[in-house]
Write an enzyme that holds these catalytic residues in place. Structure first.
Site, PDB file in Angstrom:
ATOM      1  N   TYR A 129       2.838   4.600   0.770  1.00  0.00           N
ATOM      2  CA  TYR A 129       3.252   5.634   2.010  1.00  0.00           C
ATOM      3  C   TYR A 129       2.567   6.310   3.007  1.00  0.00           C
ATOM      4  O   TYR A 129       1.916   7.020   2.530  1.00  0.00           O
ATOM      5  CB  TYR A 129       4.811   6.258   1.496  1.00  0.00           C
ATOM      6  CG  TYR A 129       6.231   5.447   0.919  1.00  0.00           C
ATOM      7  CD1 TYR A 129       6.684   4.781   1.356  1.00  0.00           C
ATOM      8  CD2 TYR A 129       6.064   5.610  -0.723  1.00  0.00           C
ATOM      9  CE1 TYR A 129       7.949   4.210   0.812  1.00  0.00           C
ATOM     10  CE2 TYR A 129       7.345   4.878  -0.944  1.00  0.00           C
ATOM     11  CZ  TYR A 129       7.797   4.260  -0.667  1.00  0.00           C
ATOM     12  OH  TYR A 129       9.183   3.528  -1.368  1.00  0.00           O
ATOM     13  N   HIS A 147      11.128  -8.698   1.015  1.00  0.00           N
ATOM     14  CA  HIS A 147      10.537  -7.509   0.414  1.00  0.00           C
ATOM     15  C   HIS A 147      11.986  -6.672   0.506  1.00  0.00           C
ATOM     16  O   HIS A 147      13.302  -7.186   1.993  1.00  0.00           O
ATOM     17  CB  HIS A 147       9.540  -7.280   1.270  1.00  0.00           C
ATOM     18  CG  HIS A 147       8.980  -6.217   1.735  1.00  0.00           C
ATOM     19  ND1 HIS A 147       9.685  -4.670   1.840  1.00  0.00           N
ATOM     20  CD2 HIS A 147       7.781  -5.627   0.797  1.00  0.00           C
ATOM     21  CE1 HIS A 147       8.747  -3.875   1.422  1.00  0.00           C
ATOM     22  NE2 HIS A 147       7.755  -4.238   0.230  1.00  0.00           N
ATOM     23  N   PHE A 183       6.342   1.835  -4.272  1.00  0.00           N
ATOM     24  CA  PHE A 183       8.164   2.325  -4.038  1.00  0.00           C
ATOM     25  C   PHE A 183       8.547   3.575  -4.745  1.00  0.00           C
ATOM     26  O   PHE A 183       9.470   4.231  -4.009  1.00  0.00           O
ATOM     27  CB  PHE A 183       8.813   1.009  -4.698  1.00  0.00           C
ATOM     28  CG  PHE A 183       8.683   0.161  -4.364  1.00  0.00           C
ATOM     29  CD1 PHE A 183       8.762  -0.586  -2.737  1.00  0.00           C
ATOM     30  CD2 PHE A 183       7.598  -1.085  -4.438  1.00  0.00           C
ATOM     31  CE1 PHE A 183       8.426  -1.862  -1.956  1.00  0.00           C
ATOM     32  CE2 PHE A 183       7.330  -2.537  -4.001  1.00  0.00           C
ATOM     33  CZ  PHE A 183       8.122  -2.449  -2.961  1.00  0.00           C
ATOM     34  N   ASP A 243       0.504  -0.881   0.249  1.00  0.00           N
ATOM     35  CA  ASP A 243       0.521   0.197   0.060  1.00  0.00           C
ATOM     36  C   ASP A 243       1.133   1.200   0.161  1.00  0.00           C
ATOM     37  O   ASP A 243       2.146   1.257   0.310  1.00  0.00           O
ATOM     38  CB  ASP A 243      -1.049  -0.514   1.238  1.00  0.00           C
ATOM     39  CG  ASP A 243      -0.819  -0.222   2.812  1.00  0.00           C
ATOM     40  OD1 ASP A 243       0.261  -0.353   2.585  1.00  0.00           O
ATOM     41  OD2 ASP A 243      -0.942   0.536   3.640  1.00  0.00           O
TER      42      ASP A 243
END
Length: 229
Positions: A67, A186, A78, A65
């Protein structure tokens, strides 16, 4: 059918906008934007789709989701708006990019040049409350983005880059006979050392594209971001 996206994604996702789950999601978001601080700006919710049309999508980088800090999210997983510090996960992405292809990290986190080349940077949930990660989980976004992933899988010859368990859980939606999955832990500092660093996703993605007869991605980001709203 609601016209929310100004390219061929509208044809792909338009029928979803008329379904009951999306109507409920729309009402929820209307209330949230009126009463809370929500990221990204409501006019940038579908930015990933706007910048990377369906027909030109070659690579998908799937995030969780947006920031949840001020002035960061702008609709791409990202990526952050120019003028913001590069977040820790993206710092690790840059570190792996340098290890993989030798490209030195840039001092910004604006990934539009990837989007322009057919890299869809998609979050599974497209909105978030300020300071509350994953706060819009389970409100309906996952149904919409799962539909997008399934349609891209049917398109064939797409490279799906899945980082972390949330992204890897989407692998069931992808036809691995006709598409490529590149997965690892991740890039977050909490997990990057457990499989992300050293996974060489960028060179592997380009090799898969070459195997499909597609032009590889130039992963080298410009030293200065070219800003576009």
């Amino acid at each position: 059918m609601k016209q929310l996206i100004k390219n061929d994604w509208q044809d792909v996702l338009g029928p979803e906008f008329d379904k009951e789950y999306y109507r409920q999601l729309h009402q929820f978001l209307k209330q949230e934007y009126q009463t809370q601080t929500i990221y990204p700006d409501m006019y940038h919710i579908f930015q990933a789709f706007e910048w990377t049309p369906f027909h030109s999508t070659k690579v998908v980088i799937l995030g969780q989701d947006p920031y949840h800090g001020p002035n960061q999210a702008h609709g791409l997983s990202f990526s952050v708006l120019p003028g913001n510090k590069v977040p820790p996960s993206l710092q690790n992405i840059y570190k792996e990019l340098q290890n993989d292809l030798g490209y030195a990290p840039v001092n910004h986190g604006y990934l539009k040049s990837w989007a322009d080349q057919g890299v869809l940077m998609l979050n599974s949930v497209l909105t978030v409350r300020k300071g509350q990660a994953f706060s819009h989980h389970g409100k309906g976004w996952e149904k919409l983005t799962d539909h997008a992933i399934s349609k891209l899988s049917q398109k064939k010859h797409v490279v799906f880059i899945l980082w972390g368990n949330a992204a890897k859980s989407k692998s069931a939606l992808i036809d691995t006979q006709n598409n490529t999955i590149i997965s690892s832990s991740h890039p977050s500092p909490l997990s990057a050392n457990y499989g992300f660093l050293g996974s060489r996703p960028f060179s592997r993605a380009n090799q898969a594209l070459k195997n499909y007869g597609e032009t590889p991605i130039n992963w080298q980001l410009p030293s200065q971001p070219e800003i576009q709203n």
